[in-house]
Design a protein around this motif. Structure first.
Motif, PDB file in Angstrom:
ATOM      1  N   GLY A 172       0.826  -1.200   0.000  1.00 59.37           N
ATOM      2  CA  GLY A 172       0.000   0.000   0.000  1.00 59.37           C
ATOM      3  C   GLY A 172       0.862   1.253   0.000  1.00 59.37           C
ATOM      4  N   ARG A 173       0.188   2.411   0.116  1.00 61.03           N
ATOM      5  CA  ARG A 173       0.961   3.650   0.009  1.00 61.03           C
ATOM      6  C   ARG A 173       0.453   4.729   0.966  1.00 61.03           C
ATOM      7  NH1 ARG A 173       0.008   6.921  -5.465  1.00 61.03           N
ATOM      8  NH2 ARG A 173       1.429   8.162  -4.243  1.00 61.03           N
ATOM      9  N   ASP A 174      -0.020   4.373   2.135  1.00 60.16           N
ATOM     10  CA  ASP A 174      -0.363   5.367   3.140  1.00 60.16           C
ATOM     11  C   ASP A 174       0.901   6.162   3.464  1.00 60.16           C
ATOM     12  OD1 ASP A 174      -0.719   6.687   5.654  1.00 60.16           O
ATOM     13  OD2 ASP A 174      -2.421   5.379   6.063  1.00 60.16           O
ATOM     14  N   PRO A 175       0.922   7.473   3.202  1.00 62.32           N
ATOM     15  CA  PRO A 175       2.156   8.245   3.388  1.00 62.32           C
ATOM     16  C   PRO A 175       2.626   8.307   4.831  1.00 62.32           C
ATOM     17  CG  PRO A 175       0.297   9.699   2.924  1.00 62.32           C
ATOM     18  CD  PRO A 175      -0.174   8.307   2.669  1.00 62.32           C
ATOM     19  N   ARG A 176       1.707   8.273   5.791  1.00 63.32           N
ATOM     20  CA  ARG A 176       2.118   8.299   7.196  1.00 63.32           C
ATOM     21  C   ARG A 176       2.770   6.982   7.596  1.00 63.32           C
ATOM     22  NH1 ARG A 176      -1.995   8.187  10.249  1.00 63.32           N
ATOM     23  NH2 ARG A 176      -3.411   7.515   8.610  1.00 63.32           N
ATOM     24  N   VAL A 177       2.226   5.891   7.101  1.00 67.21           N
ATOM     25  CA  VAL A 177       2.836   4.592   7.356  1.00 67.21           C
ATOM     26  C   VAL A 177       4.207   4.520   6.694  1.00 67.21           C
ATOM     27  CG1 VAL A 177       2.614   2.109   6.969  1.00 67.21           C
ATOM     28  CG2 VAL A 177       0.617   3.445   7.648  1.00 67.21           C
ATOM     29  N   GLU A 178       4.285   5.013   5.462  1.00 62.75           N
ATOM     30  CA  GLU A 178       5.563   5.005   4.749  1.00 62.75           C
ATOM     31  C   GLU A 178       6.630   5.787   5.509  1.00 62.75           C
ATOM     32  OE1 GLU A 178       7.520   6.685   0.576  1.00 62.75           O
ATOM     33  OE2 GLU A 178       5.356   6.376   0.721  1.00 62.75           O
ATOM     34  N   ALA A 179       6.273   6.979   5.995  1.00 71.00           N
ATOM     35  CA  ALA A 179       7.243   7.796   6.724  1.00 71.00           C
ATOM     36  C   ALA A 179       7.733   7.077   7.977  1.00 71.00           C
ATOM     37  CB  ALA A 179       6.623   9.140   7.090  1.00 71.00           C
ATOM     38  N   ALA A 180       6.809   6.428   8.690  1.00 69.29           N
ATOM     39  CA  ALA A 180       7.195   5.712   9.903  1.00 69.29           C
ATOM     40  C   ALA A 180       8.066   4.500   9.575  1.00 69.29           C
ATOM     41  CB  ALA A 180       5.948   5.275  10.665  1.00 69.29           C
ATOM     42  N   PHE A 181       7.676   3.727   8.565  1.00 72.72           N
ATOM     43  CA  PHE A 181       8.449   2.547   8.191  1.00 72.72           C
ATOM     44  C   PHE A 181       9.867   2.936   7.757  1.00 72.72           C
ATOM     45  CE2 PHE A 181       4.887  -0.709   6.998  1.00 72.72           C
ATOM     46  CZ  PHE A 181       4.500  -0.742   8.328  1.00 72.72           C
ATOM     47  N   LYS A 182       9.981   4.010   6.999  1.00 75.93           N
ATOM     48  CA  LYS A 182      11.309   4.461   6.582  1.00 75.93           C
ATOM     49  C   LYS A 182      12.157   4.865   7.782  1.00 75.93           C
ATOM     50  CE  LYS A 182      10.362   6.003   1.855  1.00 75.93           C
ATOM     51  NZ  LYS A 182      10.288   7.164   0.918  1.00 75.93           N
ATOM     52  N   GLU A 183      11.513   5.473   8.779  1.00 69.39           N
ATOM     53  CA  GLU A 183      12.250   5.880   9.968  1.00 69.39           C
ATOM     54  C   GLU A 183      12.691   4.660  10.777  1.00 69.39           C
ATOM     55  OE1 GLU A 183      13.862   8.947  12.514  1.00 69.39           O
ATOM     56  OE2 GLU A 183      13.408   8.652  10.389  1.00 69.39           O
ATOM     57  N   PHE A 184      11.854   3.641  10.856  1.00 70.89           N
ATOM     58  CA  PHE A 184      12.266   2.407  11.542  1.00 70.89           C
ATOM     59  C   PHE A 184      13.517   1.827  10.871  1.00 70.89           C
ATOM     60  CE2 PHE A 184       7.490   1.413  12.450  1.00 70.89           C
ATOM     61  CZ  PHE A 184       7.439   2.491  13.328  1.00 70.89           C
ATOM     62  N   ALA A 185      13.487   1.791   9.543  1.00 69.94           N
ATOM     63  CA  ALA A 185      14.621   1.243   8.806  1.00 69.94           C
ATOM     64  C   ALA A 185      15.876   2.082   9.034  1.00 69.94           C
ATOM     65  CB  ALA A 185      14.293   1.168   7.319  1.00 69.94           C
ATOM     66  N   ARG A 186      15.716   3.402   8.987  1.00 70.31           N
ATOM     67  CA  ARG A 186      16.875   4.281   9.177  1.00 70.31           C
ATOM     68  C   ARG A 186      17.476   4.115  10.569  1.00 70.31           C
ATOM     69  NH1 ARG A 186      18.465   8.923  11.389  1.00 70.31           N
ATOM     70  NH2 ARG A 186      16.473   9.255  12.462  1.00 70.31           N
ATOM     71  N   LEU A 187      16.627   4.105  11.578  1.00 68.64           N
ATOM     72  CA  LEU A 187      17.114   4.030  12.952  1.00 68.64           C
ATOM     73  C   LEU A 187      17.784   2.687  13.253  1.00 68.64           C
ATOM     74  CD1 LEU A 187      14.092   5.738  14.729  1.00 68.64           C
ATOM     75  CD2 LEU A 187      16.429   6.649  14.593  1.00 68.64           C
ATOM     76  N   SER A 188      17.321   1.638  12.603  1.00 65.19           N
ATOM     77  CA  SER A 188      17.898   0.309  12.842  1.00 65.19           C
ATOM     78  C   SER A 188      19.052  -0.002  11.896  1.00 65.19           C
ATOM     79  CB  SER A 188      16.823  -0.767  12.689  1.00 65.19           C
ATOM     80  OG  SER A 188      16.400  -0.862  11.339  1.00 65.19           O
ATOM     81  N   LYS A 189      19.368   0.959  11.008  1.00 60.41           N
ATOM     82  CA  LYS A 189      20.429   0.775  10.001  1.00 60.41           C
ATOM     83  C   LYS A 189      20.059  -0.330   9.009  1.00 60.41           C
ATOM     84  CE  LYS A 189      24.087   2.442  13.086  1.00 60.41           C
ATOM     85  NZ  LYS A 189      23.202   2.763  14.218  1.00 60.41           N
ATOM     86  N   GLY A 190      18.763  -0.406   8.707  1.00 57.31           N
ATOM     87  CA  GLY A 190      18.278  -1.376   7.743  1.00 57.31           C
ATOM     88  C   GLY A 190      17.860  -0.704   6.455  1.00 57.31           C
ATOM     89  N   ALA A 191      16.736  -1.122   5.873  1.00 52.08           N
ATOM     90  CA  ALA A 191      16.290  -0.566   4.604  1.00 52.08           C
ATOM     91  C   ALA A 191      14.785  -0.749   4.466  1.00 52.08           C
ATOM     92  CB  ALA A 191      17.017  -1.228   3.432  1.00 52.08           C
ATOM     93  N   TYR A 192      14.196   0.024   3.549  1.00 52.88           N
ATOM     94  CA  TYR A 192      12.745   0.046   3.320  1.00 52.88           C
ATOM     95  C   TYR A 192      12.458  -0.161   1.846  1.00 52.88           C
ATOM     96  CZ  TYR A 192       8.331   2.364   2.105  1.00 52.88           C
ATOM     97  OH  TYR A 192       7.108   2.670   1.570  1.00 52.88           O
ATOM     98  N   ALA A 193      11.351  -0.831   1.555  1.00 49.65           N
ATOM     99  CA  ALA A 193      10.859  -0.918   0.175  1.00 49.65           C
ATOM    100  C   ALA A 193       9.353  -1.129   0.208  1.00 49.65           C
ATOM    101  CB  ALA A 193      11.524  -2.061  -0.587  1.00 49.65           C
ATOM    102  N   ARG A 194       8.684  -0.658  -0.846  1.00 50.54           N
ATOM    103  CA  ARG A 194       7.256  -0.875  -1.000  1.00 50.54           C
ATOM    104  C   ARG A 194       7.047  -1.875  -2.131  1.00 50.54           C
ATOM    105  NH1 ARG A 194       5.051   4.377  -1.040  1.00 50.54           N
ATOM    106  NH2 ARG A 194       5.674   4.595  -3.204  1.00 50.54           N
ATOM    107  N   PHE A 195       6.017  -2.710  -1.999  1.00 46.44           N
ATOM    108  CA  PHE A 195       5.720  -3.660  -3.066  1.00 46.44           C
ATOM    109  C   PHE A 195       4.233  -3.627  -3.359  1.00 46.44           C
ATOM    110  CE2 PHE A 195       4.884  -6.043   0.768  1.00 46.44           C
ATOM    111  CZ  PHE A 195       3.810  -6.852   0.459  1.00 46.44           C
TER     112      PHE A 195
END
Length: 239
Positions: A172-195
């Motif tokens: 999906g593409r909920d922008p608030r969810v996307e922003a949070a997921f990207k921040e989780f990835a950044r803080l954990s030194k991981g990565a984010y992608a949407r499918f």
């Protein structure tokens, strides 16, 4: 403040070009990571939202999970643990397995149920398991957040300090969810992608990319047939 109005199936889907860019960027970031202790078996924690809207994607993941095991070096093993949440407070973790069929059997017995997200419990479990024995990658697949985002960010940051990267795949593409997921990835030194749920090969290649990283680091990722990034781009452009 908790996040409401989560993204659920039926919401609009990102344009193909944007998804292609997100996926390619994700694979690039995975390739930049250098996994320590590359001589030991890889350990991957596979976390999924199993609330009601997730059933179609859950069924897809059941059929795709075997591909993760294809990405590991022939002289290594990939241990995978499944953790999921659903219903009214249910959050369960499986045993660690090294067999695609065993993981598939476990997933096939689980039916999604209505309920709120429990991402915090997933991150807590990952932290506790990692303290007992290193986990090389945590994958989370979901489409919504109904918890306090700041609290989840703190937990993701703790995983980053412990050396456990979080790879977040958003449907999906909920922008608030996307922003949070990207921040989780950044803080954990991981990565984010949407499918896109309608393009299963995207999720398949993402799972293979993380499995390759978990079992052999950047070098193993590069050894994937045709290259993980090229495989992703080829599949997406062909749709």
């Amino acid at each position: 403040m908790s996040e409401k109005n989560p993204t659920r199936r039926g919401d609009s889907i990102a344009p193909a070009g944007k998804v292609r860019s997100d996926v390619a960027d994700f694979v690039r970031k995975v390739g930049q990571l250098a996994r320590p202790n590359a001589g030991e078996d890889g350990r991957l924690l596979f976390a999924m939202d199993a609330t009601m809207s997730r059933q179609p994607t859950w069924d897809m993941a059941v059929s795709l999970q075997a591909g993760m095991f294809e990405a590991i070096p022939k002289d290594a093993a990939l241990q995978v643990q499944l953790i999921y949440f659903r219903g009214l407070g249910e959050c369960r973790a499986s045993k660690w397995v090294v067999d695609a069929k065993a993981l598939g059997r476990m997933m096939s017995t689980i039916a999604c149920q209505g309920g709120n997200t429990q991402i915090g419990r997933v991150l807590n479990h990952a932290r506790d398991e990692h303290r007992q024995r290193r986990i090389h990658a945590l994958v989370y697949v979901g489409d919504a957040i109904e918890e306090n985002v700041d609290a989840l960010c703190a937990k993701a940051g703790e995983l980053g300090l412990m050396g456990l990267p979080l790879f977040v795949f958003q449907e999906g593409r909920d922008p608030r969810v996307e922003a949070a997921f990207k921040e989780f990835a950044r803080l954990s030194k991981g990565a984010y992608a949407r499918f896109n749920s309608g393009a299963p090969q995207q999720l398949a290649d993402l799972l293979k990319a993380v499995a390759a990283y978990a079992s052999g680091g950047r070098a193993q990722l590069k050894l994937q047939p045709s290259g993980a990034a090229r495989a992703l781009l080829t599949q997406i452009e062909g749709r």
